[in-house]
Design a protein around this motif. Sequence first.
Motif, PDB file in Angstrom:
ATOM      1  N   ILE A  25      21.799  21.184  53.336  1.00 57.88           N
ATOM      2  CA  ILE A  25      20.973  22.072  54.169  1.00 57.88           C
ATOM      3  C   ILE A  25      21.613  23.448  54.259  1.00 57.88           C
ATOM      4  N   ALA A  45      14.443  25.734  60.075  1.00 52.33           N
ATOM      5  CA  ALA A  45      14.787  24.869  58.939  1.00 52.33           C
ATOM      6  C   ALA A  45      14.033  23.555  59.102  1.00 52.33           C
ATOM      7  N   CYS A  46      13.627  22.958  57.997  1.00 57.49           N
ATOM      8  CA  CYS A  46      12.934  21.671  58.117  1.00 57.49           C
ATOM      9  C   CYS A  46      13.063  20.878  56.828  1.00 57.49           C
ATOM     10  N   GLY A  47      12.796  19.587  56.944  1.00 59.59           N
ATOM     11  CA  GLY A  47      12.767  18.723  55.771  1.00 59.59           C
ATOM     12  C   GLY A  47      11.344  18.667  55.229  1.00 59.59           C
ATOM     13  N   VAL A 101      19.043  13.442  52.954  1.00 62.79           N
ATOM     14  CA  VAL A 101      19.482  14.734  53.473  1.00 62.79           C
ATOM     15  C   VAL A 101      20.881  14.655  54.077  1.00 62.79           C
ATOM     16  N   THR A 114      14.444  22.932  53.621  1.00 56.47           N
ATOM     17  CA  THR A 114      15.848  22.875  53.159  1.00 56.47           C
ATOM     18  C   THR A 114      16.159  21.591  52.388  1.00 56.47           C
ATOM     19  N   MET A 146      10.819  15.643  65.772  1.00 60.45           N
ATOM     20  CA  MET A 146      11.554  14.427  66.156  1.00 60.45           C
ATOM     21  C   MET A 146      12.669  14.807  67.139  1.00 60.45           C
ATOM     22  N   PHE A 176      19.248  12.381  61.613  1.00 59.17           N
ATOM     23  CA  PHE A 176      18.067  12.487  60.776  1.00 59.17           C
ATOM     24  C   PHE A 176      17.317  11.155  60.798  1.00 59.17           C
ATOM     25  N   ILE A 181       9.309  18.196  58.565  1.00 54.65           N
ATOM     26  CA  ILE A 181       9.909  17.558  59.745  1.00 54.65           C
ATOM     27  C   ILE A 181      11.067  18.407  60.263  1.00 54.65           C
ATOM     28  N   GLY A 182      11.119  18.538  61.580  1.00 58.91           N
ATOM     29  CA  GLY A 182      12.190  19.300  62.211  1.00 58.91           C
ATOM     30  C   GLY A 182      12.416  18.768  63.618  1.00 58.91           C
TER      31      GLY A 182
HETATM   32  N1  LIG Z   1      15.185  16.391  57.127  1.00 56.96           N
HETATM   33  C1  LIG Z   1      15.205  16.976  58.311  1.00 56.96           C
HETATM   34  N2  LIG Z   1      14.840  16.309  59.430  1.00 56.96           N
HETATM   35  C2  LIG Z   1      14.845  16.914  60.637  1.00 56.96           C
HETATM   36  N3  LIG Z   1      15.213  18.179  60.820  1.00 56.96           N
HETATM   37  C3  LIG Z   1      15.568  18.885  59.752  1.00 56.96           C
HETATM   38  N4  LIG Z   1      15.974  20.163  59.640  1.00 56.96           N
HETATM   39  C4  LIG Z   1      16.232  20.389  58.343  1.00 56.96           C
HETATM   40  N5  LIG Z   1      16.004  19.291  57.601  1.00 56.96           N
HETATM   41  C5  LIG Z   1      15.594  18.329  58.458  1.00 56.96           C
END
Ligand SMILES: Nc1ncnc2[nH]cnc12
Length: 289
Positions: free
Chosen positions: A225, A88-90, A220, A208, A161, A166, A183-184
Amino acid sequence: MTEAVLGIIGGSGLYDLPGFEESEWVSIKSPWGMPSDDVRIGELNHRKVVFLPRHGRGHVFAPSDINYRANIDVMKRAGVTDLVSISACGSLKEAYAPGSFVLVDQFIDRTFARQKSFFGRGCVAHVSLAHPVSPALVDMVEQAAKLEALDYVRGGTYLAMEGPQFSSLAESELYRTWGCDVIGMTNMPEAKLAREAEICYSTVAMVTDYDCWHPDHGSVDIQDIIAVLKRNTEKAQRLVSRLASILPKDHVACPIGSDRALDFAIMTASDKRDPDLLARLDAVAGRVL
Ligand SMILES: Nc1ncnc2[nH]cnc12
Ligand SMILES: CSC[C@H]1O[C@H](OP(=O)(O)O)[C@H](O)[C@@H]1O
């Protein structure tokens, strides 16, 4: 010839894989400590597949608490040659809306509280990480994504990160000026360790959210998510099943040498190597030690 064994590390929302013809959860011991969970080993579309839930079943481990070394070590012990991370990531770009997939090809590592190498005092090694993902494996992932009609883009930079919080708006904006795409919190040091273990690696980043930078979207939060993850999980499972069906029986040699990364990487003279560390490196570096 080496048999191709597909490893899948499932991230948030992906704690199991359906569709195995036969499988069992197996506990694999590692000299690097406890992995996140047992691995599920079985056959999926006639290919050996090894599945590990990165955060453990039930989501027990935060990104900083995951024992990335043990996770990669057990994958190596299970014979994995080709490893796909599903994460999952932003999104840091307008074009990558929640629900879309990015086949990441670069990383920026901003994590700081993790063990990042199998090597160190008593056996020093430096592998190349210029190209952290293995293009032949990404070709197959892309083919699977196409066949499953998924909304994906190939190529993109993943900012790793530390978390677990977040990002602040200033951080999010900074990463955007750096040209990052998503970003994750988990794919580093995982990708680095996979390279040291000579396992071909590739990341499927499932978007997500828009993190906190997008003026038309709220910052977020975990509820948003989870809602997107529920929709993405089924797509990720289809992608993996399709990937298993197109993976050749024999491992395809990596065109950039990810599967031979240790050929010239170890610096420490043979007579200066620490026997205890060498023993722990049996799976990861046994080929060259
Ligand atoms: N915005 C975000 N930042 C870091 N990790 C995430 N995982 C899902 N969304 C994220
Ligand atoms: C559930 S939101 C934050 C969490 O999700 C991602 O994990 P993974 O890469 O394992 O899917 C992100 O990196 C954070 O760990």
